[in-house]
Design a protein around this motif. Structure first.
Motif, PDB file in Angstrom:
ATOM      1  N   ASP A  31      -2.332 -15.814  -6.630  1.00 44.96           N
ATOM      2  CA  ASP A  31      -1.541 -14.887  -5.804  1.00 44.96           C
ATOM      3  C   ASP A  31      -0.711 -15.721  -4.835  1.00 44.96           C
ATOM      4  OD1 ASP A  31      -0.792 -12.772  -3.808  1.00 44.96           O
ATOM      5  OD2 ASP A  31      -2.260 -11.572  -4.910  1.00 44.96           O
ATOM      6  N   TYR A 181      12.070  -0.106  -9.164  1.00 44.28           N
ATOM      7  CA  TYR A 181      10.725  -0.656  -9.427  1.00 44.28           C
ATOM      8  C   TYR A 181      10.235  -0.222 -10.815  1.00 44.28           C
ATOM      9  CZ  TYR A 181       5.778  -0.103 -10.074  1.00 44.28           C
ATOM     10  OH  TYR A 181       4.546  -0.071 -10.660  1.00 44.28           O
ATOM     11  N   LYS A 185       9.374  -2.338 -14.690  1.00 46.25           N
ATOM     12  CA  LYS A 185       8.231  -2.269 -15.613  1.00 46.25           C
ATOM     13  C   LYS A 185       8.706  -2.022 -17.047  1.00 46.25           C
ATOM     14  CE  LYS A 185       4.718  -2.480 -12.679  1.00 46.25           C
ATOM     15  NZ  LYS A 185       3.712  -3.533 -12.713  1.00 46.25           N
TER      16      LYS A 185
HETATM   17  P1  NAD Z   1      -0.429  -4.842  -4.333  1.00 49.23           P
HETATM   18  O1  NAD Z   1       0.907  -4.987  -3.703  1.00 49.23           O
HETATM   19  O2  NAD Z   1      -1.574  -4.399  -3.497  1.00 49.23           O
HETATM   20  O3  NAD Z   1      -0.855  -6.221  -5.035  1.00 49.23           O
HETATM   21  C1  NAD Z   1       0.036  -7.008  -5.777  1.00 49.23           C
HETATM   22  C2  NAD Z   1      -0.337  -8.469  -5.533  1.00 49.23           C
HETATM   23  O4  NAD Z   1       0.536  -9.287  -6.311  1.00 49.23           O
HETATM   24  C3  NAD Z   1      -0.152  -8.877  -4.072  1.00 49.23           C
HETATM   25  O5  NAD Z   1      -1.322  -9.495  -3.578  1.00 49.23           O
HETATM   26  C4  NAD Z   1       1.038  -9.841  -4.118  1.00 49.23           C
HETATM   27  O6  NAD Z   1       0.947 -10.858  -3.119  1.00 49.23           O
HETATM   28  C5  NAD Z   1       0.954 -10.392  -5.540  1.00 49.23           C
HETATM   29  N1  NAD Z   1       2.253 -10.857  -6.079  1.00 49.23           N
HETATM   30  C6  NAD Z   1       3.429 -10.170  -6.109  1.00 49.23           C
HETATM   31  N2  NAD Z   1       4.388 -10.928  -6.647  1.00 49.23           N
HETATM   32  C7  NAD Z   1       3.818 -12.112  -6.976  1.00 49.23           C
HETATM   33  C8  NAD Z   1       4.316 -13.327  -7.548  1.00 49.23           C
HETATM   34  N3  NAD Z   1       5.605 -13.465  -7.889  1.00 49.23           N
HETATM   35  N4  NAD Z   1       3.450 -14.358  -7.747  1.00 49.23           N
HETATM   36  C9  NAD Z   1       2.140 -14.242  -7.390  1.00 49.23           C
HETATM   37  N5  NAD Z   1       1.618 -13.122  -6.822  1.00 49.23           N
HETATM   38  C10 NAD Z   1       2.460 -12.072  -6.626  1.00 49.23           C
HETATM   39  O7  NAD Z   1      -0.261  -3.860  -5.591  1.00 49.23           O
HETATM   40  P2  NAD Z   1      -1.372  -2.997  -6.366  1.00 49.23           P
HETATM   41  O8  NAD Z   1      -1.341  -1.627  -5.830  1.00 49.23           O
HETATM   42  O9  NAD Z   1      -2.635  -3.750  -6.435  1.00 49.23           O
HETATM   43  O10 NAD Z   1      -0.725  -2.963  -7.812  1.00 49.23           O
HETATM   44  C11 NAD Z   1      -1.044  -3.991  -8.747  1.00 49.23           C
HETATM   45  C12 NAD Z   1      -0.306  -3.743 -10.056  1.00 49.23           C
HETATM   46  O11 NAD Z   1      -0.702  -2.478 -10.594  1.00 49.23           O
HETATM   47  C13 NAD Z   1       1.206  -3.700  -9.905  1.00 49.23           C
HETATM   48  O12 NAD Z   1       1.802  -4.351 -11.000  1.00 49.23           O
HETATM   49  C14 NAD Z   1       1.522  -2.229  -9.922  1.00 49.23           C
HETATM   50  O13 NAD Z   1       2.802  -2.014 -10.429  1.00 49.23           O
HETATM   51  C15 NAD Z   1       0.446  -1.673 -10.822  1.00 49.23           C
HETATM   52  N6  NAD Z   1       0.122  -0.269 -10.506  1.00 49.23           N
HETATM   53  C16 NAD Z   1      -0.352   0.078  -9.268  1.00 49.23           C
HETATM   54  C17 NAD Z   1      -0.637   1.416  -8.999  1.00 49.23           C
HETATM   55  C18 NAD Z   1      -1.138   1.875  -7.656  1.00 49.23           C
HETATM   56  O14 NAD Z   1      -1.277   3.117  -7.474  1.00 49.23           O
HETATM   57  N7  NAD Z   1      -1.441   1.000  -6.718  1.00 49.23           N
HETATM   58  C19 NAD Z   1      -0.453   2.371 -10.003  1.00 49.23           C
HETATM   59  C20 NAD Z   1       0.038   1.980 -11.255  1.00 49.23           C
HETATM   60  C21 NAD Z   1       0.319   0.651 -11.490  1.00 49.23           C
END
Ligand code: NAD
Ligand code: USQ
Length: 388
Positions: A31, A181, A185
């Motif tokens: 991360d 966003y 995806k």
């Molecule tokens: P979040 O923002 O809490 O966590 C994402 C993590 O990725 C963060 O810790 C960030 O620092 C890290 N990150 C981002 N870009 C990066 C890079 N270039 N290199 C290294 N690390 C990087 O998000 P989340 O809610 O945990 O979501 C995680 C994944 O699940 C995402 O891809 C999101 O699209 C998908 N998702 C989330 C939800 C939701 O409701 N939270 C629903 C559907 C899909």
């Protein structure tokens, strides 16, 4: 099995890394901590006080004796990515590491570009790294149900069989996403599909719905392991936001008519779905798609459920009237399939009064940390009159 969790400091990634570690998988987190940086830039914060990742991991080791390796860096830096992969030698890569907020991506041109470059290039780098050095590795990529949009026909799991002019084919399901966003995806999915086809890579694209809840068995073990819980207008998501709003007796922010229907799931099912995907890898050359949600709800119905639970706890909560800052259908057909993860053994935690009660109680515990100025949405999807 060795599993690299990219984005393991985030909401879904942190819960998943601990869950897999507890289950005996050899886990590492990669991360770049950029999410913490974006929070600082926007002046927002998680409801819960999250410890620095190094302290979290040390506490996990002290409590369980299990080590989770840490690689702090950006997957957009290819040399760093290759170096981390060479050191850890993963069998599976679980990729959560993207900019995941629709409103963030709609702030302005810079945020749209940042979102798409971060997400699309990051995933492309992973695909190249796999092609060059780890062709047998299984990529489990977090996509979103929002890739499909809200078509007026049933949503299949990734592919649809179509008959046209007397011929028949099974093709990627049409995508009509609703933000830059969600579009990132779709672009990822196309790139992964292509890479699997031409290089024989194996991947699973999890089209996840909106995640709710905060506690998993592991993150609930100790205050230092607490997960993030976003409530602000940029990163907060529907049900989590409504519970935190109810805890401070703020009108629930249903946008527009609230007839928007989405797939939802408990974070305890997110971690289990990831385990099911890595335990049953895709075939070489295959991009599998699983729709990862357990129930469908309309936004207003969710707000009603939260209001009812909150009222039962003695809170005074109204459902507010808010113009929708987004451009989306507020009344539409939505019927998505979600049988593939169930077939692999998912036993869902359905949304219940007790879950809403526990989330409300959790929100009440930390309500002193709420910044009320961050609740209303500030990002508009519309082109403002008079701007070019
Ligand atoms: P979040 O923002 O809490 O966590 C994402 C993590 O990725 C963060 O810790 C960030 O620092 C890290 N990150 C981002 N870009 C990066 C890079 N270039 N290199 C290294 N690390 C990087 O998000 P989340 O809610 O945990 O979501 C995680 C994944 O699940 C995402 O891809 C999101 O699209 C998908 N998702 C989330 C939800 C939701 O409701 N939270 C629903 C559907 C899909
Ligand atoms: N909504 C409200 N009030 C709010 C917040 C949201 O009415 O206070 C509405 C939105 O207008 C939208 C729906 O609720 O119609 C869902 O919005 P959301 O903010 O809960 O979720 P979304 O922007 O779609 O994004 C979240 C995650 C994203 C993930 C997606 C899954 O941030 O990473 O991809 O959920 S899905 O919605 O299935 O595409």
């Amino acid at each position: 099995m060795r599993v690299l969790v990219i984005g393991g400091d985030g909401y879904c990634g942190w819960a998943t890394a601990l869950y897999l570690s507890n289950k005996g998988y050899d886990v590492a987190i990669l991360d770049n901590l950029v999410r913490r940086h974006w929070d600082l830039q926007l002046g927002v914060d998680t409801l819960t006080p999250i410890a620095p990742i190094q302290q979290r991991l040390q506490r996990w080791k002290d409590l369980t004796g299990k080590t989770i390796d840490l690689f702090v860096g950006d997957i957009n830096h290819y040399d760093f990515l290759i170096d981390a992969l060479q050191k850890f030698q993963p069998d599976s890569i679980v990729h959560f590491g993207e900019q995941r907020s629709a409103p963030f991506s709609m702030i302005d041109r810079e945020h749209a570009v940042l979102t798409q470059v971060n997400n699309v290039v990051g995933t492309l780098n992973i695909l190249y790294a796999m092609r060059e050095h780890f062709p047998e590795c299984h990529l489990v990529k977090l996509g979103t149900m929002g890739e499909y949009g809200t078509p007026n026909i049933d949503i299949e799991e990734g592919y649809i069989t179509i008959e046209h002019n007397g011929r028949k084919d099974t093709l990627p399901y049409p995508k009509q996403p609703g933000s830059f966003y969600h579009l990132s995806k779709v672009h990822d999915s196309h790139n992964i599909y292509f890479a699997c086809k031409i290089w024989g890579l194996r991947a699973t694209d999890l089209h996840q719905g909106v995640v709710y809840g905060v506690l998993t068995e592991e993150t609930g073990m100790d205050e230092m392991l607490i997960n993030r819980l976003d409530y602000d207008g940029v990163f907060g998501t529907a049900l989590n936001r409504f519970c935190i709003q109810a805890a401070i007796e703020h009108p629930l922010t249903v946008y527009g008519k609230g007839g928007q229907t989405r797939g939802f799931l408990d974070i305890r099912d997110t971690v289990r779905c990831i385990e099911l995907a890595i335990a049953h890898p895709a075939e070489a050359g295959q991009l599998r798609v699983f729709n990862q949600f357990t129930e469908m709800f309309g936004v207003r119905d969710l707000a009603m459920m939260v209001k009812q639970a909150a009222t039962g706890m003695g809170l005074d909560v109204e459902i507010g009237q808010f113009d929708n800052p987004r451009v989306e259908l507020e009344d539409h057909y939505f019927n998505a399939k979600n049988t593939k993860l169930l077939d692999l053994g998912l036993d869902p935690h359905y949304l219940s009064d007790s879950l809403i009660d526990s989330l409300l109680n959790f929100a009440i515990k930390y309500k002193h940390r709420v910044d009320k100025t961050q609740i209303l949405p500030k990002v508009s999807w519309r082109r403002e009159v008079g701007t070019k």
